[in-house]
Design an enzyme around this catalytic site. Structure first.
Site, short mmCIF file in Angstrom:
data_model
loop_
_atom_site.label_atom_id
_atom_site.label_comp_id
_atom_site.label_asym_id
_atom_site.label_seq_id
_atom_site.Cartn_x
_atom_site.Cartn_y
_atom_site.Cartn_z
N HIS A 307 0.85 -1.19 0.00
CA HIS A 307 0.00 0.00 0.00
C HIS A 307 0.88 1.23 0.00
O HIS A 307 1.94 1.23 0.63
CB HIS A 307 -0.90 0.01 1.24
CG HIS A 307 -2.07 0.93 1.10
ND1 HIS A 307 -1.97 2.29 1.34
CD2 HIS A 307 -3.33 0.70 0.70
CE1 HIS A 307 -3.16 2.83 1.11
NE2 HIS A 307 -3.99 1.90 0.71
N ASP A 364 -7.92 -5.30 -0.04
CA ASP A 364 -8.41 -6.19 -1.09
C ASP A 364 -8.05 -7.65 -0.88
O ASP A 364 -8.53 -8.52 -1.61
CB ASP A 364 -7.84 -5.73 -2.45
CG ASP A 364 -8.39 -4.38 -2.85
OD1 ASP A 364 -9.62 -4.23 -2.82
OD2 ASP A 364 -7.60 -3.48 -3.18
N1 CMC Z 1 4.08 -7.84 -4.61
C1 CMC Z 1 5.42 -7.85 -4.77
N2 CMC Z 1 6.19 -6.75 -4.63
C2 CMC Z 1 5.59 -5.59 -4.39
C3 CMC Z 1 4.18 -5.49 -4.23
C4 CMC Z 1 3.43 -6.68 -4.36
N3 CMC Z 1 2.10 -6.65 -4.23
N4 CMC Z 1 3.85 -4.22 -4.00
C5 CMC Z 1 4.99 -3.51 -4.00
N5 CMC Z 1 6.05 -4.34 -4.24
C6 CMC Z 1 7.46 -3.97 -4.25
C7 CMC Z 1 7.83 -3.23 -5.54
O1 CMC Z 1 8.28 -4.12 -6.52
C8 CMC Z 1 8.90 -2.30 -5.04
O2 CMC Z 1 10.08 -3.06 -4.88
P1 CMC Z 1 11.53 -2.36 -5.17
O3 CMC Z 1 11.66 -1.28 -4.13
O4 CMC Z 1 12.51 -3.45 -5.02
O5 CMC Z 1 11.46 -1.81 -6.58
C9 CMC Z 1 8.44 -1.91 -3.63
O6 CMC Z 1 7.66 -3.03 -3.20
C10 CMC Z 1 7.62 -0.63 -3.59
O7 CMC Z 1 6.55 -0.77 -4.51
P2 CMC Z 1 5.89 0.44 -5.30
O8 CMC Z 1 5.24 -0.09 -6.53
O9 CMC Z 1 6.88 1.53 -5.46
O10 CMC Z 1 4.80 0.90 -4.26
P3 CMC Z 1 3.61 1.90 -4.56
O11 CMC Z 1 3.37 2.63 -3.31
O12 CMC Z 1 3.88 2.71 -5.78
O13 CMC Z 1 2.39 0.93 -4.93
C11 CMC Z 1 0.60 -0.60 -4.69
C12 CMC Z 1 1.41 0.54 -4.02
C13 CMC Z 1 -0.59 -0.88 -3.82
C14 CMC Z 1 0.11 -0.15 -6.06
C15 CMC Z 1 1.52 -1.84 -4.81
O14 CMC Z 1 1.90 -2.28 -3.54
C16 CMC Z 1 0.83 -2.98 -5.57
O15 CMC Z 1 0.93 -3.02 -6.80
N6 CMC Z 1 0.13 -3.91 -4.88
C17 CMC Z 1 -0.62 -4.96 -5.54
C18 CMC Z 1 -1.96 -4.41 -6.05
C19 CMC Z 1 -2.92 -4.15 -4.90
O16 CMC Z 1 -3.09 -4.99 -4.03
N7 CMC Z 1 -3.59 -2.99 -4.94
C20 CMC Z 1 -4.59 -2.60 -3.93
C21 CMC Z 1 -4.12 -1.45 -3.10
S1 CMC Z 1 -5.07 -1.19 -1.62
C22 CMC Z 1 -6.66 -0.69 -2.07
C23 CMC Z 1 -6.73 0.38 -3.10
O17 CMC Z 1 -6.08 1.40 -3.04
O18 CMC Z 1 -7.53 0.20 -4.02
#
Ligand code: CMC
Length: 428
Positions: A307, A364
């Site tokens: 998140h 989720d």
């Molecule tokens: N599985 C594996 N690795 C992950 C995940 C995941 N679900 N989420 C983040 N990472 C890793 C990512 O690869 C990155 O690693 P590194 O620093 O080595 O490059 C690090 O964690 C930071 O990730 P980010 O993409 O920069 O984080 P963000 O804040 O931009 O994205 C997120 C947040 C929710 C989009 C992301 O965690 C994600 O894609 N999660 C899976 C989709 C999901 O469950 N979404 C629902 C979010 S909660 C409800 C809502 O808002 O709708």
């Protein structure tokens, strides 16, 4: 502003105002920075940029805290109804009995769709994604109520427009499902409560009326409450951005539906169940998928984890996990996907990759299993999220108008070609 900050760029220093929120959060006011220094602030994804001062929802991502209008989500989830939460978020206070009855009556009054609207559903192919239908139909509904297109603030029909939206979104959602499975539409029953009415429109058959089930209705209400608002997330920021051009409430919210659709946001709930199904049907161990999520050579992610704001447990996922157990027990059901989800969670909590990145189950992760137990079909999960998020979007739309905020218009740093002369086609 009680504190000041100083920014030094080269030899020059600039004083910046500091504002402090009611829970102690601080921000630097950089509104005049470009005018003073020629610099803009750069923050792609807005991970560290505030866009507004808001009194609707408070999130402390480090501590795993979520409050709606000051009330902890745990208390609201246990004791409130979704309709009460709608009133709280939109109008700022928990409604007393008289206010709540008036609000409930307004919702009951507006459930039906205009008769001429029904044939628009048959214009969609049966395979049409329900989120596409929902966003399109929201704009369409507004065409049948031209007064709602003119609403900019309270006193100009805001209450009616908000009730219309909250109420009709249920009917549109249920009918898009009925259409997708080739079944006749169920007309709303204004004598039923918000959740019961939705379940009736989804599941009543000509030969078998939906029999109200308080356990299922309570679970649905809980799901909607937990999704009702979450401050400046992607879809709410979209609603605010569109609203900032003074677009009407319906079109602003239709755009929120589109933003919510993506798998990184509201589409994650169906993606989680799809992922759990894939794990189950593959027969592979959970570790295989953990390794895949950690492997940086492709972009596979564990859906329902991570998140932008929570760097600790998402309190909504803790509540949902507990309620999924209760619901399955009360319905005397079991779900093999829950066992896989529990194993995934347990393993990630011991895994350095997830620990170091502070990746915990988000809202989720367990919500899809709850919706499965209720009998909601997979492609409707993001639509359920949208129904839940409606009061948050409406409250944010209203707050932006009440604060008379400027149009949203971020800047950029251009990195393209410098000025050059046009080359005629024959010389290229
Ligand atoms: N599985 C594996 N690795 C992950 C995940 C995941 N679900 N989420 C983040 N990472 C890793 C990512 O690869 C990155 O690693 P590194 O620093 O080595 O490059 C690090 O964690 C930071 O990730 P980010 O993409 O920069 O984080 P963000 O804040 O931009 O994205 C997120 C947040 C929710 C989009 C992301 O965690 C994600 O894609 N999660 C899976 C989709 C999901 O469950 N979404 C629902 C979010 S909660 C409800 C809502 O808002 O709708």
């Amino acid at each position: 502003m009680s504190e000041k900050a100083t920014l030094t760029i080269g030899d020059a220093s600039y004083n910046l105002g500091v504002s402090i929120g009611s829970e102690g959060e601080k921000c630097l006011d950089i509104g005049l920075l470009r005018e003073q220094s020629g610099c803009i602030a750069m923050d792609p994804g807005f991970g560290n940029t505030g866009s507004c001062f808001s009194s609707i929802t408070f999130v402390d991502g480090e501590k795993g805290i979520l409050h709606y209008r000051g009330y902890p989500i745990e208390e609201l989830a246990e004791q409130a109804s979704f309709v009460e939460i709608c009133s709280l978020l939109i109008y700022g206070e928990l409604p007393d009995e008289k206010t709540l009855t008036k609000f409930r009556n307004a919702l009951a009054e507006h459930t039906a769709l205009h008769g001429n609207l029904t044939h628009h559903f048959s214009g969609f192919p049966e395979s049409a994604p329900p989120m596409a239908i929902l966003s399109a139909m929201l704009n369409l509904v507004s065409c049948f109520h031209p007064d709602v297109l003119e609403v900019y603030s309270e006193g100009h029909g805001f209450d009616r427009t908000a009730a219309l939206l909250l109420s009709k979104v249920r009917t549109i959602a249920a009918w898009s499902y009925r259409m997708s499975v080739g079944k006749p539409f169920n007309h709303p029953n204004p004598n039923l409560d918000y959740c019961a009415n939705f379940l009736h429109m989804m599941f009543s058959e000509p030969y078998r009326e939906y029999i109200p089930n308080p356990v299922v209705e309570r679970a649905l209400s809980l799901f909607l409450i937990l999704h009702a608002d979450h401050e400046q997330n992607c879809s709410t920021s979209t609603v605010r951005t569109v609203a900032s051009s003074r677009a009407n409430l319906f079109s602003s919210i239709a755009s929120g539906v589109c933003a919510l659709w993506g798998p990184l946001h509201g589409g994650a709930n169906s993606a989680v169940v799809q992922m759990l199904e894939d794990i189950r049907s593959s027969g592979r161990p959970v570790d295989y998928y953990l390794d895949k999520a950690k492997d940086k050579s492709h972009d596979y992610r564990l859906m329902g984890f991570g998140h932008r704001v929570y760097k600790n447990f998402d309190p909504r996922s803790l509540i949902l996990k507990e309620k999924v157990y209760d619901l399955l027990a009360e319905l005397n059901k079991s779900d093999p996907l829950l066992d896989i989800a529990l194993e995934l969670e347990e393993k990630t909590l011991k895994d350095d990759f997830f620990i170091s990145r502070k990746l915990y189950p988000n809202v989720d992760f367990y919500s899809g299993i709850l919706l499965r137990a209720i009998g909601i079909p997979l492609d409707m999960y993001p639509v359920m999220f949208a129904i839940g998020r409606m009061p948050g979007w409406i409250a944010n739309w209203r707050e932006l108008h009440d604060q008379n905020l400027r149009i949203t218009r971020p800047r950029q740093i251009y990195t393209g070609a410098q000025k050059r002369s046009y080359i005629p086609l024959s010389e290229r």
